[in-house]
Write a protein that holds these residues in place. Sequence first.
Motif, short mmCIF file in Angstrom:
data_model
loop_
_atom_site.label_atom_id
_atom_site.label_comp_id
_atom_site.label_asym_id
_atom_site.label_seq_id
_atom_site.Cartn_x
_atom_site.Cartn_y
_atom_site.Cartn_z
N TYR A 47 0.83 -1.20 0.00
CA TYR A 47 0.00 0.00 0.00
C TYR A 47 0.87 1.26 0.00
CZ TYR A 47 -2.85 3.70 2.16
OH TYR A 47 -3.46 4.88 2.46
N ARG A 48 1.88 1.29 0.86
CA ARG A 48 2.76 2.46 0.95
C ARG A 48 3.57 2.64 -0.33
NH1 ARG A 48 4.90 1.53 7.11
NH2 ARG A 48 3.07 2.38 8.14
N THR A 49 3.98 1.53 -0.94
CA THR A 49 4.73 1.61 -2.19
C THR A 49 3.85 2.21 -3.30
OG1 THR A 49 6.01 -0.34 -1.54
CG2 THR A 49 6.05 0.27 -3.87
N ARG A 50 2.59 1.77 -3.35
CA ARG A 50 1.68 2.29 -4.38
C ARG A 50 1.33 3.75 -4.16
NH1 ARG A 50 -0.75 -2.88 -3.96
NH2 ARG A 50 -2.15 -2.06 -2.37
N LEU A 51 1.40 4.25 -2.93
CA LEU A 51 1.09 5.65 -2.66
C LEU A 51 2.00 6.61 -3.42
CD1 LEU A 51 0.25 5.86 1.16
CD2 LEU A 51 -1.26 6.34 -0.76
N GLU A 52 3.19 6.13 -3.79
CA GLU A 52 4.12 6.98 -4.52
C GLU A 52 3.67 7.20 -5.96
OE1 GLU A 52 7.85 4.98 -4.11
OE2 GLU A 52 7.91 5.28 -1.94
N THR A 53 2.86 6.28 -6.48
CA THR A 53 2.47 6.38 -7.89
C THR A 53 0.99 6.66 -8.11
OG1 THR A 53 2.14 3.99 -8.02
CG2 THR A 53 4.32 4.84 -8.61
N MET A 54 0.16 6.52 -7.07
CA MET A 54 -1.28 6.75 -7.24
C MET A 54 -1.85 7.45 -6.03
SD MET A 54 -2.82 2.85 -6.78
CE MET A 54 -2.01 2.20 -8.21
N SER A 55 -3.10 7.86 -6.12
CA SER A 55 -3.73 8.58 -5.03
C SER A 55 -4.01 7.65 -3.85
CB SER A 55 -5.05 9.20 -5.49
OG SER A 55 -6.02 8.20 -5.69
N GLU A 56 -4.29 8.25 -2.70
CA GLU A 56 -4.56 7.46 -1.51
C GLU A 56 -5.83 6.63 -1.67
OE1 GLU A 56 -5.23 8.02 3.30
OE2 GLU A 56 -4.89 9.78 2.06
N ALA A 57 -6.85 7.20 -2.29
CA ALA A 57 -8.11 6.47 -2.48
C ALA A 57 -7.92 5.26 -3.38
CB ALA A 57 -9.16 7.41 -3.06
N GLU A 58 -7.16 5.43 -4.48
CA GLU A 58 -6.91 4.31 -5.39
C GLU A 58 -6.07 3.23 -4.72
OE1 GLU A 58 -6.79 6.58 -9.70
OE2 GLU A 58 -4.99 6.54 -8.45
N SER A 59 -5.05 3.65 -3.99
CA SER A 59 -4.18 2.70 -3.31
C SER A 59 -4.95 1.94 -2.23
CB SER A 59 -2.99 3.43 -2.70
OG SER A 59 -2.11 2.51 -2.09
N ALA A 61 -8.24 1.38 -2.16
CA ALA A 61 -9.18 0.47 -2.82
C ALA A 61 -8.47 -0.77 -3.33
CB ALA A 61 -9.87 1.19 -3.97
N LEU A 62 -7.30 -0.61 -3.89
CA LEU A 62 -6.55 -1.76 -4.39
C LEU A 62 -6.08 -2.65 -3.24
CD1 LEU A 62 -5.57 -3.06 -6.96
CD2 LEU A 62 -3.52 -1.65 -6.86
N ALA A 63 -5.64 -2.05 -2.15
CA ALA A 63 -5.19 -2.84 -0.99
C ALA A 63 -6.35 -3.62 -0.39
CB ALA A 63 -4.55 -1.92 0.05
N VAL A 64 -7.51 -2.98 -0.25
CA VAL A 64 -8.68 -3.68 0.29
C VAL A 64 -9.06 -4.81 -0.64
CG1 VAL A 64 -11.14 -3.44 0.80
CG2 VAL A 64 -9.54 -1.74 1.65
#
Length: 144
Positions: A47-59, A61-64
Motif C-alpha cells: 500500500y505504501r509503495t503504491r502511494l508513490e504512484t497513485m492517489s490514496e483512495a486508489e491505493s 481500494a486496491l489494498a482492500v
Amino acid sequence: MPSSSNTSIANRACTKAEADFATWLMMAKLGSFDDLPSNAQSFLTNYRTRLETMSEAESTALAVREVYSAYYSEMGGVGAPPELKARTPTTEGKGMRFQRGPKPQSDQSAARHSTRPMIGKSLWALLIFASMVALIVAYRFLTE
C-alpha cells in the motif's frame, strides 16, 4: 452467476477486509507496525509503495481488494472472488465511515421518546443505587 454460498463468503470476506485494513492502517499510523501479523505488514508495505504512484483512495481500494481476495480464498470461496458493489466510504474525521440513510421516525414514536428516556434512565439509576446499598448492608450484616 455465483452461487449463494460464494456470495455469502464474498460478503463476509469484503466486510472483514475493509475492517481489517482500516485497523491495520490506524495501528501503523500509531506506531504499532511491528506488532501487526506478517500478512498485514506485507499488505501495508505494498500500500505504501503504491502511494508513490497513485492517489490514496486508489491505493486503499486496491489494498482492500487484495485483502478481500486473500480472505475469500481462505474462507473457502471457489474461483476468483466476485466483484461486489462498493460502499461509499467517507473520510471525514478519523477512520473510514460508511454512509447510511437516516432512520425514519414516526410522529407517535418521536412524541413518546421525548420524555420517556429521562424517566427510564433515572429509574434505572435509582434501582442500581438501591441494589448497591442493599448489597453493602447485607455484606456488613453477614460479616459481623
